[in-house]
Write a protein that holds these residues in place. Sequence first.
Motif, short mmCIF file in Angstrom:
data_model
loop_
_atom_site.label_atom_id
_atom_site.label_comp_id
_atom_site.label_asym_id
_atom_site.label_seq_id
_atom_site.Cartn_x
_atom_site.Cartn_y
_atom_site.Cartn_z
N UNK A 42 -7.03 33.30 -12.93
CA UNK A 42 -7.36 32.22 -13.86
C UNK A 42 -6.82 32.51 -15.26
N UNK A 43 -6.65 33.79 -15.59
CA UNK A 43 -6.17 34.16 -16.92
C UNK A 43 -4.65 34.09 -17.04
N UNK A 44 -3.95 33.92 -15.92
CA UNK A 44 -2.49 33.86 -15.96
C UNK A 44 -2.00 32.66 -16.76
N UNK A 45 -0.96 32.87 -17.50
CA UNK A 45 -0.32 31.77 -18.24
C UNK A 45 0.77 31.19 -17.34
N UNK A 46 0.43 30.19 -16.58
CA UNK A 46 1.36 29.57 -15.63
C UNK A 46 2.14 28.49 -16.37
N UNK A 47 3.49 28.56 -16.32
CA UNK A 47 4.28 27.55 -17.02
C UNK A 47 4.19 26.20 -16.30
N UNK A 48 4.40 25.14 -17.06
CA UNK A 48 4.49 23.82 -16.43
C UNK A 48 5.76 23.78 -15.60
N UNK A 49 5.84 22.82 -14.70
CA UNK A 49 7.04 22.69 -13.87
C UNK A 49 8.27 22.42 -14.73
N UNK A 50 8.11 21.62 -15.76
CA UNK A 50 9.24 21.31 -16.64
C UNK A 50 9.75 22.56 -17.36
N UNK A 51 8.84 23.37 -17.89
CA UNK A 51 9.25 24.60 -18.57
C UNK A 51 9.90 25.57 -17.59
N UNK A 110 0.85 -1.20 0.00
CA UNK A 110 0.00 0.00 0.00
C UNK A 110 0.88 1.25 0.00
N UNK A 111 1.92 1.25 0.83
CA UNK A 111 2.85 2.37 0.87
C UNK A 111 3.55 2.54 -0.48
N UNK A 112 3.96 1.45 -1.08
CA UNK A 112 4.61 1.49 -2.39
C UNK A 112 3.67 2.08 -3.44
N UNK A 113 2.41 1.67 -3.43
CA UNK A 113 1.42 2.22 -4.37
C UNK A 113 1.22 3.71 -4.19
N UNK A 114 1.17 4.15 -2.92
CA UNK A 114 1.02 5.58 -2.66
C UNK A 114 2.25 6.37 -3.07
N UNK A 115 3.44 5.81 -2.88
CA UNK A 115 4.66 6.47 -3.34
C UNK A 115 4.68 6.59 -4.86
N UNK A 116 4.19 5.57 -5.55
CA UNK A 116 4.11 5.64 -7.02
C UNK A 116 3.15 6.75 -7.46
N UNK A 117 2.01 6.84 -6.77
CA UNK A 117 1.06 7.91 -7.08
C UNK A 117 1.68 9.28 -6.86
N UNK A 118 2.32 9.45 -5.71
CA UNK A 118 2.97 10.72 -5.42
C UNK A 118 4.05 11.04 -6.45
N UNK A 119 4.77 10.03 -6.86
CA UNK A 119 5.82 10.23 -7.86
C UNK A 119 5.22 10.70 -9.19
N UNK A 120 4.12 10.10 -9.59
CA UNK A 120 3.45 10.50 -10.83
C UNK A 120 2.90 11.91 -10.74
N UNK A 121 2.48 12.30 -9.54
CA UNK A 121 1.80 13.58 -9.37
C UNK A 121 2.71 14.69 -8.83
N UNK A 122 3.97 14.35 -8.52
CA UNK A 122 4.88 15.34 -7.94
C UNK A 122 4.95 16.58 -8.81
N UNK A 123 4.90 17.71 -8.16
CA UNK A 123 5.01 19.00 -8.83
C UNK A 123 3.88 19.27 -9.83
N UNK A 124 2.76 18.60 -9.71
CA UNK A 124 1.65 18.81 -10.64
C UNK A 124 0.41 19.38 -9.96
N UNK A 125 0.40 19.50 -8.63
CA UNK A 125 -0.81 19.97 -7.95
C UNK A 125 -1.15 21.41 -8.31
N UNK A 126 -0.15 22.22 -8.57
CA UNK A 126 -0.41 23.61 -8.93
C UNK A 126 -1.15 23.66 -10.26
N UNK A 127 -0.69 22.88 -11.22
CA UNK A 127 -1.36 22.83 -12.52
C UNK A 127 -2.80 22.33 -12.35
N UNK A 128 -2.97 21.30 -11.53
CA UNK A 128 -4.30 20.73 -11.28
C UNK A 128 -5.22 21.80 -10.70
N UNK A 129 -4.72 22.53 -9.69
CA UNK A 129 -5.53 23.58 -9.08
C UNK A 129 -5.86 24.70 -10.07
#
Length: 186
Positions: free
Chosen positions: A98-107, A37-56
């Motif tokens: 909402x109108x701001x052009x926010x760059x992706x984390x990679x950019x 279960x911990x491993x699965x949650x770490x994989x989820x966090x890894x996939x989602x790392x640095x993406x919550x700002x974009x999601x919001x």
Amino acid sequence: MIPTHAARLQSMLRSMTEVIIPALNRDDQLARDQAQILLGNLRLLSDQADRTYEYDMVELREYVALLKELTRIVSGGSQTEEHKEVANRAIKEAEPMAALAIPTHQLLSTRLQSLKSTVDGLIAATNADGTPTSRKDAIAAVLKQAASQNLRERAWFRSSGFDSAQQELPSLDQVLRLTGDGRESA
């Protein structure tokens, strides 16, 4: 430079899969299940790392659009009209964000690396053929930025408890609101 969340999560995943899970007693099924279960949650966090700002930001834009549509289509009595006024004020407050052009984390990371390389090049050129005054001023500017970076990185790791002056450090919220010249950003 701080390690990214993704790099730290990959390190934890590797520790779990290569050291911790293999060391668990094969007969302790509960521990093995919990480790998975911990491993699965770490994989989820890894996939989602640095993406919550974009999601919001996506969600913010959708809710601004939804409120605009609702205020356009609903009508009724005093409660509805009151809430439409509240909705219009909320839209007015959120629309600029909402109108701001926010760059992706990679950019953002790519641009930051480019700026750092450009600073290195300019400093090297100034050391090679800059005037004595410009070399002195450049050193002062770099040291000022380095002090700000050092404070920010110490605050970033404050919650780990490893800093001997932890109580004297500003909070992470405080250092992330400061501009390069020490003023608080909007």
